[in-house]
Design a protein around this motif. Structure first.
Motif, PDB file in Angstrom:
ATOM      1  N   MET A  47       1.005  -1.156   0.003  1.00  0.00           N
ATOM      2  CA  MET A  47       0.018  -0.026   0.021  1.00  0.00           C
ATOM      3  C   MET A  47       0.743   1.234   0.138  1.00  0.00           C
ATOM      4  SD  MET A  47      -2.578   1.088   2.959  1.00  0.00           S
ATOM      5  CE  MET A  47      -3.850  -0.425   2.731  1.00  0.00           C
ATOM      6  N   ASN A  48       0.559   2.355  -0.689  1.00  0.00           N
ATOM      7  CA  ASN A  48       1.378   3.431  -0.667  1.00  0.00           C
ATOM      8  C   ASN A  48       0.897   3.965   0.631  1.00  0.00           C
ATOM      9  OD1 ASN A  48      -0.535   5.690  -0.957  1.00  0.00           O
ATOM     10  ND2 ASN A  48      -0.863   5.240  -3.089  1.00  0.00           N
ATOM     11  N   LEU A  49       2.167   4.942   0.841  1.00  0.00           N
ATOM     12  CA  LEU A  49       2.114   5.833   1.948  1.00  0.00           C
ATOM     13  C   LEU A  49       0.590   6.639   2.371  1.00  0.00           C
ATOM     14  CD1 LEU A  49       3.150   6.794   4.924  1.00  0.00           C
ATOM     15  CD2 LEU A  49       4.588   8.145   3.494  1.00  0.00           C
ATOM     16  N   GLN A  50       0.332   7.260   1.211  1.00  0.00           N
ATOM     17  CA  GLN A  50      -1.000   8.110   1.474  1.00  0.00           C
ATOM     18  C   GLN A  50      -2.119   7.337   1.741  1.00  0.00           C
ATOM     19  OE1 GLN A  50      -1.229  11.812   1.140  1.00  0.00           O
ATOM     20  NE2 GLN A  50      -2.908  10.902   2.435  1.00  0.00           N
ATOM     21  N   ALA A  91      -2.293   4.516   3.246  1.00  0.00           N
ATOM     22  CA  ALA A  91      -1.769   3.862   4.711  1.00  0.00           C
ATOM     23  C   ALA A  91      -2.285   5.110   5.746  1.00  0.00           C
ATOM     24  CB  ALA A  91      -0.500   3.453   4.950  1.00  0.00           C
ATOM     25  N   GLN A  92      -1.855   6.132   5.479  1.00  0.00           N
ATOM     26  CA  GLN A  92      -2.267   7.208   6.510  1.00  0.00           C
ATOM     27  C   GLN A  92      -3.587   7.592   6.186  1.00  0.00           C
ATOM     28  OE1 GLN A  92       0.331  10.105   4.687  1.00  0.00           O
ATOM     29  NE2 GLN A  92       1.909   9.962   6.277  1.00  0.00           N
ATOM     30  N   ASP A  93      -4.337   7.715   5.365  1.00  0.00           N
ATOM     31  CA  ASP A  93      -5.703   7.827   5.325  1.00  0.00           C
ATOM     32  C   ASP A  93      -6.639   6.531   6.136  1.00  0.00           C
ATOM     33  OD1 ASP A  93      -5.518   9.698   3.448  1.00  0.00           O
ATOM     34  OD2 ASP A  93      -6.023   8.767   1.606  1.00  0.00           O
ATOM     35  N   LEU A  94      -6.061   5.365   5.824  1.00  0.00           N
ATOM     36  CA  LEU A  94      -6.701   4.322   6.578  1.00  0.00           C
ATOM     37  C   LEU A  94      -6.383   4.418   8.208  1.00  0.00           C
ATOM     38  CD1 LEU A  94      -8.165   1.670   6.249  1.00  0.00           C
ATOM     39  CD2 LEU A  94      -5.740   0.295   5.995  1.00  0.00           C
ATOM     40  N   ILE A  95      -5.411   4.643   8.666  1.00  0.00           N
ATOM     41  CA  ILE A  95      -5.144   5.238  10.192  1.00  0.00           C
ATOM     42  C   ILE A  95      -6.113   6.255  10.508  1.00  0.00           C
ATOM     43  CG2 ILE A  95      -3.366   6.187  11.486  1.00  0.00           C
ATOM     44  CD1 ILE A  95      -1.423   4.549   9.767  1.00  0.00           C
ATOM     45  N   GLN A  96      -6.173   7.156   9.553  1.00  0.00           N
ATOM     46  CA  GLN A  96      -7.047   8.426  10.172  1.00  0.00           C
ATOM     47  C   GLN A  96      -8.403   8.158  10.012  1.00  0.00           C
ATOM     48  OE1 GLN A  96      -6.087  11.715   7.357  1.00  0.00           O
ATOM     49  NE2 GLN A  96      -4.019  11.967   8.337  1.00  0.00           N
ATOM     50  N   VAL A  99      -7.238   8.022  14.311  1.00  0.00           N
ATOM     51  CA  VAL A  99      -5.815   8.421  14.727  1.00  0.00           C
ATOM     52  C   VAL A  99      -5.214   9.354  13.550  1.00  0.00           C
ATOM     53  CG1 VAL A  99      -3.398   7.669  15.276  1.00  0.00           C
ATOM     54  CG2 VAL A  99      -5.487   6.127  16.099  1.00  0.00           C
ATOM     55  N   PHE A 100      -5.178  10.491  14.128  1.00  0.00           N
ATOM     56  CA  PHE A 100      -4.703  11.537  13.088  1.00  0.00           C
ATOM     57  C   PHE A 100      -3.341  11.915  12.820  1.00  0.00           C
ATOM     58  CE2 PHE A 100      -9.121  11.797  14.115  1.00  0.00           C
ATOM     59  CZ  PHE A 100      -9.680  11.745  12.902  1.00  0.00           C
ATOM     60  N   GLU A 133       1.935   7.018  17.680  1.00  0.00           N
ATOM     61  CA  GLU A 133       2.182   5.777  18.164  1.00  0.00           C
ATOM     62  C   GLU A 133       2.677   4.724  16.745  1.00  0.00           C
ATOM     63  OE1 GLU A 133       1.463   2.954  21.790  1.00  0.00           O
ATOM     64  OE2 GLU A 133      -0.095   3.284  20.561  1.00  0.00           O
ATOM     65  N   ALA A 134       1.502   5.022  15.610  1.00  0.00           N
ATOM     66  CA  ALA A 134       2.014   4.331  14.465  1.00  0.00           C
ATOM     67  C   ALA A 134       3.110   4.897  13.771  1.00  0.00           C
ATOM     68  CB  ALA A 134       0.733   4.542  13.706  1.00  0.00           C
ATOM     69  N   VAL A 135       4.271   4.132  13.303  1.00  0.00           N
ATOM     70  CA  VAL A 135       5.229   4.256  12.537  1.00  0.00           C
ATOM     71  C   VAL A 135       5.251   3.387  11.218  1.00  0.00           C
ATOM     72  CG1 VAL A 135       7.614   4.637  12.488  1.00  0.00           C
ATOM     73  CG2 VAL A 135       6.346   4.988  14.709  1.00  0.00           C
ATOM     74  N   LEU A 136       5.227   4.057  10.265  1.00  0.00           N
ATOM     75  CA  LEU A 136       5.235   3.233   8.909  1.00  0.00           C
ATOM     76  C   LEU A 136       6.671   3.263   8.303  1.00  0.00           C
ATOM     77  CD1 LEU A 136       2.002   4.747   7.761  1.00  0.00           C
ATOM     78  CD2 LEU A 136       2.197   2.675   8.735  1.00  0.00           C
ATOM     79  N   SER A 137       7.159   2.246   7.902  1.00  0.00           N
ATOM     80  CA  SER A 137       8.596   2.130   7.230  1.00  0.00           C
ATOM     81  C   SER A 137       8.322   1.996   5.853  1.00  0.00           C
ATOM     82  CB  SER A 137       9.288   1.102   7.792  1.00  0.00           C
ATOM     83  OG  SER A 137       9.624   1.110   9.264  1.00  0.00           O
ATOM     84  N   VAL A 138       9.054   2.767   5.116  1.00  0.00           N
ATOM     85  CA  VAL A 138       8.517   3.249   3.647  1.00  0.00           C
ATOM     86  C   VAL A 138       9.909   3.092   2.534  1.00  0.00           C
ATOM     87  CG1 VAL A 138       6.254   4.335   3.955  1.00  0.00           C
ATOM     88  CG2 VAL A 138       8.618   5.483   3.864  1.00  0.00           C
TER      89      VAL A 138
END
Length: 68
Positions: free
Chosen positions: A1-4, A6-11, A15-16, A53-58
């Motif tokens: 999944m691309n970073l954007q 993944a961030q959308d899914l977390i939000q 979690v923002f 708390e969420a850290v995504l390695s990319v």
């Protein structure tokens, strides 16, 4: 999944604030999130997380380790 995505899914889960790190160790900034692929995350999928708390390695799309 691309970073954007993944961030959308977390939000969407409420979690923002999440973080992302260059998995190559080069410490590059992720300027255009859609051009980066998530290769690992902390904590593991399904774990409850709070703000920051969420850290995504990319890695950049097309680099070794890119799963897309």
């Amino acid at each position: 999944m691309n970073l954007q995505d993944a961030q959308d899914l977390i939000q969407a889960a409420g979690v923002f604030y999440s973080r992302s790190d260059d998995a190559t160790g080069a410490r590059r900034n992720q300027v255009l999130d859609a051009n980066w692929s998530v290769v690992a995350q902390s904590p593991e999928p399904g774990a409850l997380v709070t703000e920051g708390e969420a850290v995504l390695s990319v890695v950049k799309l097309g680099e070794p380790g890119d799963c897309s």
